[in-house]
Design a protein around this motif. Structure first.
Motif, short mmCIF file in Angstrom:
data_model
loop_
_atom_site.label_atom_id
_atom_site.label_comp_id
_atom_site.label_asym_id
_atom_site.label_seq_id
_atom_site.Cartn_x
_atom_site.Cartn_y
_atom_site.Cartn_z
N LYS A 115 27.30 -26.41 -76.63
CA LYS A 115 27.16 -26.45 -78.08
C LYS A 115 26.84 -25.07 -78.62
O LYS A 115 26.07 -24.32 -78.01
N ILE A 116 27.42 -24.76 -79.80
CA ILE A 116 27.15 -23.51 -80.49
C ILE A 116 26.58 -23.84 -81.87
O ILE A 116 27.20 -24.57 -82.65
N HIS A 117 25.41 -23.31 -82.17
CA HIS A 117 24.74 -23.53 -83.45
C HIS A 117 24.98 -22.27 -84.30
O HIS A 117 24.66 -21.16 -83.86
N ILE A 118 25.49 -22.44 -85.51
CA ILE A 118 25.91 -21.32 -86.33
C ILE A 118 25.18 -21.34 -87.66
O ILE A 118 25.07 -22.39 -88.30
N SER A 119 24.71 -20.16 -88.10
CA SER A 119 24.04 -20.07 -89.39
C SER A 119 25.05 -19.94 -90.53
O SER A 119 24.98 -20.68 -91.52
N VAL A 120 26.00 -19.01 -90.44
CA VAL A 120 26.92 -18.71 -91.54
C VAL A 120 28.36 -18.69 -91.04
O VAL A 120 28.65 -18.15 -89.97
N ARG A 121 29.26 -19.26 -91.82
CA ARG A 121 30.68 -19.23 -91.49
C ARG A 121 31.25 -17.83 -91.71
O ARG A 121 30.85 -17.13 -92.63
N ASP A 122 32.21 -17.45 -90.88
CA ASP A 122 32.94 -16.20 -91.06
C ASP A 122 34.18 -16.52 -91.89
O ASP A 122 35.10 -17.19 -91.43
N GLU A 123 34.18 -16.03 -93.14
CA GLU A 123 35.28 -16.35 -94.07
C GLU A 123 36.45 -15.39 -93.96
O GLU A 123 37.47 -15.56 -94.65
N SER A 124 36.35 -14.37 -93.12
CA SER A 124 37.42 -13.38 -93.05
C SER A 124 38.66 -13.97 -92.39
O SER A 124 38.59 -14.78 -91.46
N VAL A 125 39.82 -13.56 -92.89
CA VAL A 125 41.09 -14.06 -92.36
C VAL A 125 41.30 -13.58 -90.94
O VAL A 125 41.77 -14.32 -90.06
N LEU A 126 40.90 -12.33 -90.66
CA LEU A 126 41.17 -11.73 -89.36
C LEU A 126 40.27 -12.29 -88.26
O LEU A 126 40.73 -12.69 -87.20
N ALA A 127 38.96 -12.34 -88.53
CA ALA A 127 38.01 -12.67 -87.46
C ALA A 127 37.61 -14.13 -87.43
O ALA A 127 37.02 -14.61 -86.47
N GLY A 128 37.89 -14.88 -88.50
CA GLY A 128 37.43 -16.26 -88.59
C GLY A 128 38.19 -17.19 -87.65
O GLY A 128 39.10 -16.80 -86.93
N GLY A 129 37.81 -18.46 -87.70
CA GLY A 129 38.48 -19.46 -86.88
C GLY A 129 37.87 -19.69 -85.53
O GLY A 129 38.37 -20.50 -84.73
N GLY A 130 36.75 -19.04 -85.25
CA GLY A 130 36.13 -19.21 -83.94
C GLY A 130 35.62 -20.61 -83.70
O GLY A 130 35.75 -21.16 -82.59
N ALA A 131 35.05 -21.23 -84.73
CA ALA A 131 34.51 -22.58 -84.57
C ALA A 131 35.61 -23.58 -84.28
O ALA A 131 35.43 -24.48 -83.43
#
Length: 328
Positions: A115-131
């Motif tokens: 499990k990965i607990h995340i505080s803030v979403r990455d909204e960038s087009v390039l780096a996002g999508g990890g979740a």
């Protein structure tokens, strides 16, 4: 998550132009194995640093490479499923792209994290999508852990991505005086020099240049000297050209803020702070452990503390100006 956020704050401003990010890893029994952060642009991300530290705790004999891509490859080859069913708390959604450093989301999945607990979403087009990548790989994801605190940590990054981020640096005695030749200890000054080496522009007042005759470089950390902007009613031709700051090789000197400068640090005393306080995004305030006979600041300001730390016998804090009716 508190531990991940606190670790990231230690490297706030030093990661420019990247965000400050922290990561904590727990083993399958929820014992903390590591607490690490992203320390500077081009270096390993927080997640990779934390995984390295966790594996080092479990296998001290591992000889890890330092270069991020080589480290990533080494871990994929040698992890021995030691972190199977581990968990991570990360202040920002793990990246899912190959840049200067490898994708952290894919590393979590390959190592079998539960499990990965995340505080803030990455909204960038390039780096996002990890979740989304993690979930497709069977890794559970929990969002918005201490989200407001995570967003405060990201404020400098979001500001300098879209425009300018302005930081005011101030050094004080224990009784609140900014006067004296050297106010802070060497550790504090080295930290300030590290920030100077990262910024686009250092902004000072004309009085500082005339009275203190500073050098304003980054010599204590061996970094590059920042470009300089002098805010003054006088033109540059009226300043003594022998002032050391003018002799720094390769330095640009401005009298107006260049639009392209994204990360600005302002250094000065009481009058400079009074004049510019409402323009600042954050304040970095050092305080030594000495009482002095110099005049203390005479200002009525209220700050919201974001982080506090110690550098030897100095303390320091990162603050925002608290809202007031007149400022909305």
């Amino acid at each position: 998550m508190n531990l991940a956020l606190a670790e990231a704050w230690k490297y706030q401003f030093l990661t420019y132009p990247n965000p400050a990010v922290g990561c904590v890893i727990l083993d399958k029994n929820e014992k903390i194995l590591s607490i690490k952060a992203h320390e500077c642009s081009g270096a390993a991300h927080a997640e990779l640093n934390a995984i390295k530290q966790a594996l080092s705790t479990l296998r001290p004999e591992f000889d890890f490479p330092s270069e991020p891509n080589a480290l990533h490859a080494f871990i994929l080859k040698n992890h021995q499923n030691l972190l199977q069913d581990a968990q991570a708390f990360v202040s920002l959604e793990p990246c899912n792209h190959q840049g200067k450093t490898p994708p952290c989301a894919r590393l979590f999945a390959a190592l079998g994290f539960k499990k990965i607990h995340i505080s803030v979403r990455d909204e960038s087009v390039l780096a996002g999508g990890g979740a989304e990548f993690l979930k497709r790989g069977g890794v559970a994801v929990e969002w918005d852990i201490l989200k407001a605190e995570g967003e405060r940590l990201l404020k400098p990054f979001l500001k300098w991505q879209k425009g300018q981020f302005k930081l005011f640096k101030l050094a004080l005695s224990l009784n609140g005086s900014a006067l004296g030749k050297i106010v802070s200890n060497e550790r504090s000054r080295t930290y300030a020099h590290k920030i100077r080496s990262k910024i686009d522009l250092l902004v000072v007042g004309g009085d500082t240049m005339r009275k203190d005759r500073p050098l304003l470089d980054s010599r204590l950390c061996g970094g590059r000297a920042p470009n300089l902007c002098i805010l003054s009613r006088q033109s540059l031709e009226n300043f003594d050209p022998s002032i050391p700051a003018f002799g720094v090789k390769g330095r640009e000197i401005h009298t107006k803020i260049p639009q392209e400068a994204r990360f600005l640090m302002y250094e000065g005393g009481e009058n400079f702070l009074r004049l510019l306080k409402d323009e600042m995004d954050m304040f970095l305030i050092f305080q030594n452990s000495r009482l002095v006979e110099e005049k203390s600041l005479n200002l009525n300001l209220e700050f919201t503390p974001l982080f506090r730390g110690e550098l030897g016998d100095d303390s320091y804090g990162i603050y925002e100006l608290s809202p007031s009716p007149s400022r909305g």
